[in-house]
Design an enzyme around this catalytic site. Structure first.
Site, mmCIF file in Angstrom:
data_model
loop_
_atom_site.group_PDB
_atom_site.id
_atom_site.type_symbol
_atom_site.label_atom_id
_atom_site.label_comp_id
_atom_site.label_asym_id
_atom_site.label_seq_id
_atom_site.Cartn_x
_atom_site.Cartn_y
_atom_site.Cartn_z
ATOM 1 N N CYS A 206 0.886 -1.356 -0.011
ATOM 2 C CA CYS A 206 -0.157 0.154 0.118
ATOM 3 C C CYS A 206 0.861 1.347 0.079
ATOM 4 O O CYS A 206 1.845 1.311 0.623
ATOM 5 C CB CYS A 206 -0.786 -0.032 1.160
ATOM 6 S SG CYS A 206 -2.092 1.446 1.448
ATOM 7 N N CYS B 186 0.114 4.543 7.137
ATOM 8 C CA CYS B 186 -0.574 4.486 8.221
ATOM 9 C C CYS B 186 0.246 3.594 9.300
ATOM 10 O O CYS B 186 0.615 2.510 8.970
ATOM 11 C CB CYS B 186 -2.103 3.723 7.971
ATOM 12 S SG CYS B 186 -2.800 4.652 6.854
ATOM 13 N N CYS C 292 -0.866 -0.172 10.398
ATOM 14 C CA CYS C 292 -1.032 -1.106 9.063
ATOM 15 C C CYS C 292 0.161 -1.896 8.916
ATOM 16 O O CYS C 292 1.360 -1.336 8.406
ATOM 17 C CB CYS C 292 -1.599 -0.332 8.213
ATOM 18 S SG CYS C 292 -2.386 -1.711 7.057
ATOM 19 N N CYS D 93 -17.164 -8.989 3.925
ATOM 20 C CA CYS D 93 -16.443 -7.807 3.652
ATOM 21 C C CYS D 93 -15.447 -8.103 2.727
ATOM 22 O O CYS D 93 -14.306 -8.719 3.139
ATOM 23 C CB CYS D 93 -15.775 -7.358 5.147
ATOM 24 S SG CYS D 93 -16.920 -7.044 6.466
ATOM 25 N N CYS E 234 -20.213 -5.998 2.050
ATOM 26 C CA CYS E 234 -19.510 -4.546 2.439
ATOM 27 C C CYS E 234 -18.244 -4.674 1.823
ATOM 28 O O CYS E 234 -17.530 -5.550 1.544
ATOM 29 C CB CYS E 234 -19.325 -4.394 4.098
ATOM 30 S SG CYS E 234 -18.544 -3.231 4.524
ATOM 31 N N CYS F 282 -20.043 1.720 7.543
ATOM 32 C CA CYS F 282 -19.333 1.117 8.503
ATOM 33 C C CYS F 282 -18.224 1.912 9.042
ATOM 34 O O CYS F 282 -17.393 1.665 7.892
ATOM 35 C CB CYS F 282 -19.091 -0.367 8.060
ATOM 36 S SG CYS F 282 -18.233 -1.325 8.957
ATOM 37 N N ARG G 157 -19.294 -3.704 16.558
ATOM 38 C CA ARG G 157 -18.455 -5.148 16.090
ATOM 39 C C ARG G 157 -17.153 -4.945 16.895
ATOM 40 O O ARG G 157 -16.381 -3.941 16.811
ATOM 41 C CB ARG G 157 -18.399 -4.966 14.730
ATOM 42 C CG ARG G 157 -17.695 -6.422 14.220
ATOM 43 C CD ARG G 157 -17.562 -6.037 12.756
ATOM 44 N NE ARG G 157 -18.530 -5.607 12.088
ATOM 45 C CZ ARG G 157 -18.794 -5.299 10.914
ATOM 46 N NH1 ARG G 157 -17.667 -5.117 10.176
ATOM 47 N NH2 ARG G 157 -19.862 -4.746 10.236
#
Length: 402
Positions: free
Chosen positions: A65, A69, A72, A109, A142, A202, A272
């Site tokens: 990616c 972040c 992550c 998801c 999702c 979400c 969740r």
């Protein structure tokens, strides 16, 4: 305790606490913990009974990616030894989803690493959703693809997506401390785009990245104002090879207090327990079910969860039941608002009652709030071997842990 009586009464009416009351939940002691769980449990049962919604993650594209972040394992510059692969083919993704649905998952998801999707990526996901729906027309879908451009949310909605996941992660005040390649405002904009297109939003948070209690309360109230239908609560998984690898300060008690605060602020919203559940709640996971009404089944994006059957046994043994495909997750008044949003509500203002987030690749574990809690574990390098990198399921030839 007057505080808990007040919070329970407000929650049963669907009302939010004040900021001061939310902060007071995080400041409760271990001696008060079971009382806090019991109070949050009353609110949870008022709106969701004893149902537990099961969700299943399929990582469509893993690693590499361009975003930075800090939490992550897929980030730019990450040295975490995770699985890395490009887009799964639709039939591969459908096969991966089948395992979760067979285990009782009501929602699948679909997640892909990256800053945001290209139009070609939207086409790929459209084909993948069609393949999954061919096998199971009733499954909820999702999608979590990062920052959305104009009209992409509308295309996903038209292709059959039910929800879009994009987490705010932390407070606006501290967002720049964990990510520099995009802003908090960028994330809010994507939640609003999803909601405006009629997708159920979400959107959640990551606890334990060095934020204060005030930061936790800020982000949870922001999620309420955005109208998130589902709030995933991640607890950081400190992967070796990421900037937060040494952040080991969360305890099971702290995690339960955070979950309770989220429930009181969002009494009639799906809460969740997401990434880091097994790692940080450990043997106290069943208590979390008394607060949250939704969990992920099996593995996560880049880390292993406990066996899917263990999740099902835990739900049964704790006196709960798996939510069926024919049952509505949200209370009727919230479902009605979501339906009106789908027909053209327009924005993600608090009156609309929906929201969005990113399905948890991990959570975060940093200094646990603005003041010390006696139950919080000290930083200790010996924890590092507790992080289990996913080596099975999507993107591999090994059977998934569902």
């Amino acid at each position: 305790m007057d505080l808990l009586d007040t919070l329970t009464a407000k929650g049963l009416r669907g009302e939010a606490p004040t900021r001061e009351e939310a902060l007071a939940v995080l400041a409760t002691t271990d001696d008060e913990l079971l009382d806090v769980v019991a109070a949050a449990g009353k609110v949870r049962r008022r709106w969701f009974g004893r149902r537990v919604k099961l969700n299943y993650l399929v990582n469509l594209k893993s690693g590499l990616c361009p975003e930075d972040c800090s939490y992550c394992s897929q980030r730019l510059g990450s040295k975490a030894e995770i699985l890395k692969y490009t887009w799964l083919k639709p039939d591969q993704a459908a096969e991966a989803a089948k395992a979760g649905v067979a285990g009782g998952a009501k929602r699948v998801c679909l997640v892909a690493s990256g800053r945001g999707p290209t139009d070609r990526d939207i086409d790929r996901v459209t084909d993948t959703m069609a393949a999954i729906r061919e096998a199971d027309p009733e499954v909820e879908l999702c999608v979590c693809l990062g920052l959305l451009s104009d009209n992409q949310a509308e295309r996903l909605k038209a292709a059959g997506a039910d929800a879009y996941n994009h987490n705010l992660n932390t407070s606006e005040a501290t967002y720049g401390d964990i990510t520099t390649t995009h802003t908090y405002a960028d994330r809010v904009d994507t939640v609003q785009k999803a909601h405006g297109a009629g997708l159920s939003a979400c959107s959640g948070l990551i606890a334990g990245m060095g934020e204060s209690d005030e930061d936790l309360v800020d982000v949870v109230f922001a999620l309420r104002e955005l109208g998130s239908d589902s709030v995933p609560v991640n607890f950081l998984i400190p992967f070796e090879g990421t900037p937060l690898a040494q952040e080991w300060h969360l305890s099971p008690q702290r995690c339960l207090r955070i979950l309770a605060m989220v429930r009181f602020v969002n009494p009639d919203t799906e809460v969740r327990i997401a990434g880091g559940r097994e790692l940080h709640l450990r043997t106290m996971q069943p208590l979390g079910l008394h607060i949250a009404n939704s969990i992920f089944l099996g593995d996560y994006l880049t880390s292993e969860g406990q066996a899917g059957q263990a999740d099902l046994d835990m739900i049964r043994d704790a006196g709960f039941e798996v939510e069926g495909t024919g049952e509505a997750t949200l209370p009727r008044h919230r479902a009605d608002v979501a339906a009106s949003s789908a027909s053209g509500c327009g924005s993600a203002a608090s009156a609309c009652g929906s929201g969005a987030s990113a399905c948890g690749s991990g959570g975060g574990c940093g200094p646990c709030g603005g003041h010390a809690h006696g139950d919080d574990a000290a930083a200790d390098d010996s924890h590092s071997d507790q992080v289990k990198v996913r080596r099975r399921g999507a993107g591999t030839e090994l059977a998934p842990n569902a």
